[in-house]
Scaffold this active site. Structure first.
Site, short mmCIF file in Angstrom:
data_model
loop_
_atom_site.label_atom_id
_atom_site.label_comp_id
_atom_site.label_asym_id
_atom_site.label_seq_id
_atom_site.Cartn_x
_atom_site.Cartn_y
_atom_site.Cartn_z
N TRP A 60 0.83 -1.21 0.00
CA TRP A 60 0.00 0.00 0.00
C TRP A 60 0.86 1.25 0.00
O TRP A 60 0.39 2.34 -0.28
CB TRP A 60 -0.97 -0.01 1.19
N ASP A 61 2.15 1.08 0.29
CA ASP A 61 3.10 2.20 0.28
C ASP A 61 2.95 3.00 -1.02
O ASP A 61 3.09 4.22 -1.04
CB ASP A 61 4.55 1.68 0.37
N GLU A 111 0.23 -2.88 12.37
CA GLU A 111 0.46 -4.33 12.28
C GLU A 111 0.77 -4.99 13.62
O GLU A 111 1.03 -6.19 13.66
CB GLU A 111 1.56 -4.60 11.26
N LYS A 134 2.21 0.17 16.39
CA LYS A 134 3.46 0.19 15.61
C LYS A 134 3.52 1.48 14.79
O LYS A 134 4.56 2.10 14.63
CB LYS A 134 3.47 -1.02 14.69
N GLN A 135 2.39 1.86 14.20
CA GLN A 135 2.37 2.95 13.22
C GLN A 135 0.98 3.57 13.16
O GLN A 135 0.02 3.02 13.69
CB GLN A 135 2.74 2.40 11.85
O1 IFM Z 1 3.54 -1.40 4.07
C1 IFM Z 1 4.41 -1.35 5.14
C2 IFM Z 1 3.62 -1.61 6.40
O2 IFM Z 1 2.64 -0.64 6.60
C3 IFM Z 1 4.54 -1.63 7.60
N1 IFM Z 1 5.58 -2.62 7.40
C4 IFM Z 1 6.38 -2.37 6.23
C5 IFM Z 1 5.52 -2.34 4.98
C6 IFM Z 1 6.39 -2.03 3.75
O3 IFM Z 1 6.93 -0.75 3.85
#
Ligand code: IFM
Length: 767
Positions: free
Chosen positions: A353-354, A495, A608-609
């Protein structure tokens, strides 16, 4: 890496001392490339712990069914080993002075200087130049100069093509033909094991002594998986010996070689090599630098002026632009952008999705043609998305979490990392249940088509993508006892929480996807009956449309709490709270995984994010400011930013809220993910999405640019240390120049072939 302002003002990233323990950092951040190939900047001489990578976009190969497909590491052409009076040049023996390695991000050239004294006392000055042409996508050129400083020396050079490289141990190639032509031109072939792609690599050397061309005796050598030549020259004090190396790489998968047999490819690439060598290093470098100006710096110019820090900010932004060009396959819509670009083996070259959420905005607003290719890739990979839906018992298009070649389907590995409690590999659930990617792809297609004003894209690909993905969601929804539909058992963007129900990001984006498909369906039915019929035949619209409508109307959308916090899923807010200060400012990411296993982390209030915060700017107008503010404060305090995608999202959001100091601090941290002092973080490759995030911090956050419901809005909010921000944007085929200062905003339409409607600081304006 030194932050020498005189250098960064000249677009130069410099390494001023050599550290054999931390090779990975500079190899990755100083990598070269052009979207066709990525060349990691391992030095000409070899070191223990180095990673030499030459990655060709789209050439995926599956070594074994126990692995997932990955970009194979092609034969190395960059090694040029030197012996001075019989002693191998290496900075970990003898002594050296005056070391500097510089990447010029304006021209894409890497240079290195050092004065080396061999253990036996012979002193030479060495300088190296290296480039990957942005003009000739297959070309790599190098130059090494040895200056004899004191006593006469004998210099031996060994250089060729070395296929004894692997992907961290996995060998993807069968050995092919190796050959010298005219005792001069070196050629090596290798073929991938499963995907059967033949790579043809060529190299040739040219020499000069004190600027005068020199012919040297070639001592030819062919060995297992390697072909090279030795050359020897005697130097007197003051002599300068130059060796140029020209190399190229092509594959049977390349569009520009389509239809050629392998022998034809061998002949054609050899001719191309001769032409490049005849041009010479300097001319190739100038030609490539001109292409950099044309394709990047003139197309997407950005200026920031302000205090001293703003000079570093500008450099970080340009560094992001540099890498975003290196990773971009502008030449071919059958491939996309890997999470590490082409700068390392991390994430195996797969895209995530990046692309849509973090990188696409930069390309859409600066290089719409390239952005279109990235979205065409998604359309072309629909067979893989259909396969994934079927394999999982759903309908429509279910996009893979990790995507590689068009029909591969899901390529996410099943296991990664180590569980600290059980000592077993950790199962990666993302490939199975991180499903928001499907809505992200649809969102990207819509965003691109709207910003570029590309009706042709919509008609050929976009409508279908958005409708086919809506069909997936309609089949994915689960009826609940409350009479609503739910999306259970998913991983959201965060995640660290697996198997959650009703992840806000997933549900809102799925709902957006369904509603967009409904709107296009209703529109096309009357506006373009022929197209409608074509789509109906392909997608059975009459059957799926009622399901979209029902799904969109009854899908449960999490609502903010009384405190205004949007629950990111059905359980996060009930989790245990722990002190996160230890993990929030760590040098390496995922420090928390050393103390807790994933099962334990699931039960903690730790992210995590960014998760639902991403929603707040994708679907900005669906959430009131107080919800965004309360949610931001709540989640940021609980986020360890263990993903490089996190800081920039928080920064954009903070800028939107007018928290400029906070936004600036987060932007600076985001801009240091690869550029900063932590030496191990880029070993597996740079963080592609974070570069898109850095651009978004500046243009979306401080520049206040957003496309909302199809309309352009610009509402700058410059951070304290910046006086001005100037940039250009492409909007529906018109090029706009935006100049923002603390108390003024000017937007000019440079193209002037159509009116542009834009909301400037809240005022609807026609340009
Ligand atoms: O797409 C990301 C994910 O959101 C977090 N882990 C790494 C992936 C690739 O950059």
């Amino acid at each position: 890496m030194g932050m020498d302002y005189s250098k960064i003002d000249r677009w130069i990233l410099a390494e001023d001392s050599f550290d054999p323990v931390h090779l990975g950092k500079c190899e990755a951040v100083m990598s070269l490339g052009n979207g066709y190939l990525g060349l990691r900047s391992a030095t000409e001489e070899k070191y223990l712990g180095e990673t030499r990578n030459l990655l060709i976009n789209g050439t995926f190969d599956l070594f074994d069914s126990s692995e997932v497909t990955e970009l194979p590491n092609a034969a190395d052409v960059t090694a040029m080993e030197l012996w001075i009076d019989g002693e191998r040049f290496s900075l970990d023996q003898g002594g050296y002075a005056g070391y500097s390695r510089e990447l010029n991000i304006h021209t894409g050239e890497l240079t290195r200087q050092v004065e080396w004294t061999s253990p036996g006392g012979s002193r030479v000055g060495l300088s190296f130049r290296r480039m990957v042409s942005l003009k000739r996508l297959h070309d790599i050129a190098m130059e090494v100069t040895v200056i004899c400083l004191d006593r006469p020396v004998t210099v031996k050079l060994r250089s060729g093509i070395d296929a004894r490289v692997t992907n961290t141990g996995t060998q993807h190639f069968t050995e092919g033909e190796k050959r010298f032509y005219e005792k001069k031109y070196i050629q090596l072939l290798e073929t991938t094991l499963q995907s059967d792609i033949t790579f043809v690599l060529n190299a040739v050397h040219r020499f000069a002594l004190n600027g005068v061309p020199l012919e040297l005796e070639t001592d030819v050598n062919i060995d297992r998986r390697v072909i090279y030549a030795d050359y020897t020259v005697e130097l007197k004090p003051g002599d300068a010996f130059t060796a140029e190396k020209y190399a190229n790489v092509s594959t049977t998968r390349d569009l520009d070689c389509a239809g050629l047999s392998v022998p034809q490819l061998q002949a054609r690439t050899l001719e191309a090599l001769k032409a490049s060598a005849d041009l010479g290093y300097q001319a190739l470098a100038e030609e490539s630098a001109a292409q950099w100006r044309l394709e990047v710096w003139e197309k997407a110019p950005i200026e920031i002026s302000g205090d001293k820090n703003s000079r570093m900010d500008l450099f970080a932004l340009r560094f992001a632009q540099y890498h975003m060009r290196l990773m971009l396959p502008r030449h071919d819509n059958r491939m996309n952008i890997g999470a590490k670009g082409l700068s390392g083996e991390g994430y195996k070259g797969h895209c995530f999705w990046d692309t849509e959420i973090f990188l696409l905005p930069y390309y859409m607003f600066t290089d719409p043609e390239a952005a279109r290719k990235l979205e065409e890739y998604r359309y072309l990979s629909l067979p893989g998305a259909h396969k994934k839906a079927q394999d999982n018992g759903y309908q429509g298009a279910m996009f893979p979490w990790e995507s590689a070649w068009l029909d591969d389907g899901e390529t996410c590995p099943l296991y990664m990392g180590t569980d600290i409690l059980t000592g077993t590999p950790i199962k990666v659930w993302s490939g199975i249940i991180e499903q928001h990617i499907t809505a992200d792809v649809a969102f990207g297609a819509w965003q691109y088509a709207t910003i570029a004003g590309d009706q042709d894209f919509l008609e050929r690909y976009g409508y279908e993508l958005i409708m086919d993905t809506a069909t997936f969601w309609a089949s994915r929804l689960e009826p609940g006892e409350d009479g609503r539909y739910h999306i259970n058992d998913v991983v959201g963007p965060d995640e660290y929480h697996e198997h959650v129900n009703d992840n806000a990001f997933t549900n809102y984006m799925a709902c957006w996807n369904l509603n967009k498909a409904i709107a296009y369906h209703d529109h096309l039915k009357t506006a373009d009956p022929a197209l409608f019929q074509r789509l109906d035949e392909k997608l059975s619209l009459s059957q799926v449309y009622p399901k979209w409508v029902d799904g969109a109307a009854r899908l449960y959308l999490p609502q903010p709490t009384a405190e205004g916090i949007l629950p990111m899923d059905d359980r996060f807010m009930d989790g245990e709270e722990i002190d996160l200060s230890k993990y929030k400012n760590q040098e390496f990411v995922a420090g928390i995984m050393k103390d807790y296993n994933l099962d334990q982390i699931q039960r903690l209030q730790v992210c995590k994010q960014a998760d639902c915060l991403v929603l707040f700017y994708l679907l900005e107008d669906q959430f009131p400011p107080e919800v965004k503010r309360a949610s931001w404060a709540y989640y940021e305090a609980r986020t360890v930013h263990d993903s490089s995608l996190s800081l920039s999202t928080h920064s954009v959001q903070a800028a939107d809220m007018g928290e400029l100091e906070m936004a600036y601090d987060l932007f600076r941290r985001a801009s240091m993910i690869d550029l900063g002092p932590y030496m191990g973080t880029s070993d597996a490759g740079i963080h592609a999405a974070s570069f898109g995030g850095v651009w978004q911090c500046v243009i979306y956050g401080f520049g206040g640019v957003r496309m909302l419901n199809g309309k352009l809005r610009i509402q700058p909010n410059l951070p304290c240390g910046w006086d001005r921000l100037d940039f250009t944007l492409m909007w529906k085929g018109q090029r706009l120049r935006v100049s923002a200062a603390k108390d003024s905003l000017t937007v000019e339409n440079l193209t002037k072939t159509a009116p542009v409607f834009v909301t400037l600081n809240g005022v609807e304006t026609e340009l």
